[in-house]
Design an enzyme around this catalytic site. Sequence first.
Site, mmCIF file in Angstrom:
data_model
loop_
_atom_site.group_PDB
_atom_site.id
_atom_site.type_symbol
_atom_site.label_atom_id
_atom_site.label_comp_id
_atom_site.label_asym_id
_atom_site.label_seq_id
_atom_site.Cartn_x
_atom_site.Cartn_y
_atom_site.Cartn_z
ATOM 1 N N ILE A 55 14.186 55.186 8.993
ATOM 2 C CA ILE A 55 13.393 55.769 8.131
ATOM 3 C C ILE A 55 13.524 54.326 6.906
ATOM 4 O O ILE A 55 12.794 54.511 5.834
ATOM 5 C CB ILE A 55 13.583 56.926 7.237
ATOM 6 C CG1 ILE A 55 14.988 57.142 7.193
ATOM 7 C CG2 ILE A 55 12.982 57.799 8.406
ATOM 8 C CD1 ILE A 55 15.202 58.545 6.185
ATOM 9 N N GLY A 56 14.339 53.361 7.034
ATOM 10 C CA GLY A 56 14.461 52.365 6.315
ATOM 11 C C GLY A 56 15.185 51.276 6.653
ATOM 12 O O GLY A 56 16.065 51.584 7.498
ATOM 13 N N SER A 80 19.101 44.304 4.260
ATOM 14 C CA SER A 80 19.624 43.106 4.628
ATOM 15 C C SER A 80 20.858 43.220 5.800
ATOM 16 O O SER A 80 20.679 42.480 6.702
ATOM 17 C CB SER A 80 20.326 42.419 3.490
ATOM 18 O OG SER A 80 19.291 42.077 2.703
ATOM 19 N N PHE A 81 21.680 44.317 5.822
ATOM 20 C CA PHE A 81 22.626 44.445 6.789
ATOM 21 C C PHE A 81 22.960 45.887 6.902
ATOM 22 O O PHE A 81 23.861 46.647 7.178
ATOM 23 C CB PHE A 81 24.120 43.992 6.344
ATOM 24 C CG PHE A 81 24.347 44.087 4.823
ATOM 25 C CD1 PHE A 81 24.169 43.019 4.090
ATOM 26 C CD2 PHE A 81 25.001 45.274 4.305
ATOM 27 C CE1 PHE A 81 24.465 43.299 2.641
ATOM 28 C CE2 PHE A 81 24.990 45.443 3.077
ATOM 29 C CZ PHE A 81 24.903 44.453 2.142
ATOM 30 N N LYS A 105 20.587 49.949 8.060
ATOM 31 C CA LYS A 105 19.523 50.602 8.564
ATOM 32 C C LYS A 105 19.792 52.137 8.031
ATOM 33 O O LYS A 105 20.906 52.687 8.034
ATOM 34 C CB LYS A 105 19.323 51.050 10.048
ATOM 35 C CG LYS A 105 18.471 49.917 10.841
ATOM 36 C CD LYS A 105 18.228 49.839 12.191
ATOM 37 C CE LYS A 105 17.302 48.702 12.825
ATOM 38 N NZ LYS A 105 18.101 47.569 12.673
ATOM 39 N N ASP A 137 18.645 47.093 -10.401
ATOM 40 C CA ASP A 137 17.556 46.635 -9.319
ATOM 41 C C ASP A 137 16.632 48.005 -9.047
ATOM 42 O O ASP A 137 16.335 48.281 -8.193
ATOM 43 C CB ASP A 137 18.377 46.692 -7.872
ATOM 44 C CG ASP A 137 17.617 45.939 -6.946
ATOM 45 O OD1 ASP A 137 16.775 45.165 -7.260
ATOM 46 O OD2 ASP A 137 17.842 45.993 -5.777
ATOM 47 N N LYS A 169 13.060 48.908 -8.666
ATOM 48 C CA LYS A 169 11.672 48.568 -7.912
ATOM 49 C C LYS A 169 11.335 49.857 -7.379
ATOM 50 O O LYS A 169 11.996 50.632 -7.049
ATOM 51 C CB LYS A 169 12.149 47.421 -7.152
ATOM 52 C CG LYS A 169 13.060 47.660 -6.200
ATOM 53 C CD LYS A 169 13.335 46.164 -5.328
ATOM 54 C CE LYS A 169 14.451 46.360 -4.238
ATOM 55 N NZ LYS A 169 14.861 45.096 -3.492
ATOM 56 N N ASN A 220 13.116 51.290 -4.468
ATOM 57 C CA ASN A 220 14.297 52.025 -4.395
ATOM 58 C C ASN A 220 14.165 53.525 -5.134
ATOM 59 O O ASN A 220 14.956 54.129 -5.502
ATOM 60 C CB ASN A 220 15.442 51.351 -5.374
ATOM 61 C CG ASN A 220 16.133 50.093 -4.594
ATOM 62 O OD1 ASN A 220 15.849 49.989 -3.500
ATOM 63 N ND2 ASN A 220 16.615 49.122 -5.318
#
Length: 414
Positions: A95-96, A99-100, A102, A213, A215, A218
């Site tokens: 579901i998302g 960068s490193f 899931k 952060d 955005k 998020n």
Amino acid sequence: MVKKSRSPTSAKMKGIISYFAALIRERKHGSTDLLQKLGTRIPVYQHSTHSECFLRPEASLSDESAAAAQCFASTGRKLQRPQVSAADFDYLKVIGTGSFSKVLLAKYKENNRYYAVKVLQKHIILKKEAEGNIICERNVLVKTLNHPFLVRLHFSFQTKERLCLVLDYASGGELFYHLQKERVFREPRARFYAAEMASALGYLHSLHIIYRDLKPENILLDSEGHVVLTDFGLCKEGIVGRATTKTFCGTPEYLAPEVLQQHEYDRTVDWWGLGAVLHEMLYGLPPFYSADHIKMLGNIIYQPLVLKAGVSKAGRDFLKSLLNKDRSKRLGAKHDMDELKRHSFFSSIQWDDLVAKKIPPPFVPSLSGPDDLTNINPAFTRLPVPESLNVCEEAGVTFPGFSYVNENISLIST
């Protein structure tokens, strides 16, 4: 005499571009850098599916990692139950992504409840020297269990190769996904989301944490349509009052000018971020956006904010107050959240009712059940679920003290 707005000089913009070029050279392990990510944001304003877009020079990361590690060791709690393991869950869908990491929809076998499990690869974390981010995220999650608009941590555990954070499943999906479909929100809806975001950010500030952060990727919606702020990997702890920090991190479109200029900054970067997200909700784009990404960075630093019609006078004034390039004059600089509450844009908000979730959300996601993926981006759900996730491997000692059980959340079946 009114001064003309400054446009970026060739020398200053050269300096900015040179700095970004140096960042690329320094990221020797191939981790995410600014210009690579800028290249993923293309017209008609599409966000990258990899929503973790952060910048952090290695020189400043080491200091924050050490501080976070010390704090991490002190926040580990003794488990009151047998340790939860990877084998205790059925992993259903992606579901998302990051960068490193899931994020997977999973069902906990003991109570048949659905959770979002953030799975991180240890070897990638170590390769990218991102231990500080993970440690900070886990610490902040442990500290922020009692706010209605912040995602809750239920369990954390590790296997030999992975770290796992078991979080609330926000079945309403990313705010970005809804904004992408609708382009803009009407002002009452944008105000409701902005108020819940502000409440969450103000709570973090009260714990001496800045978020850094904000955005649309998020910001999640729960099944009732309330905001759920998630992803605390770029948070900075220990920012008391008007204390400052200097770490260069964030997502390009939402970076405050003082961060871009590598100046000291404080908690008001979060109020800039709120202004940037509100601008995107009301106008369809972040402020200062340009398809020429270097130009966009220059706009953030130098160009005056221009607001078109279609938003109320109070809304435009609120945006101008949040998006003030001088952080000392930005709304919230002196009295933080209290200043935002008093602004006329929020005159219709009853804050006690908001925090108690007594104000009906303007949009309620359409859901058939707790495992409904209607509001999750298909770009995620089409991805394969990683194999062997439910194998309970012997945990290594790379991240000692990582495991956690939230003692205040019932595990009884429903």
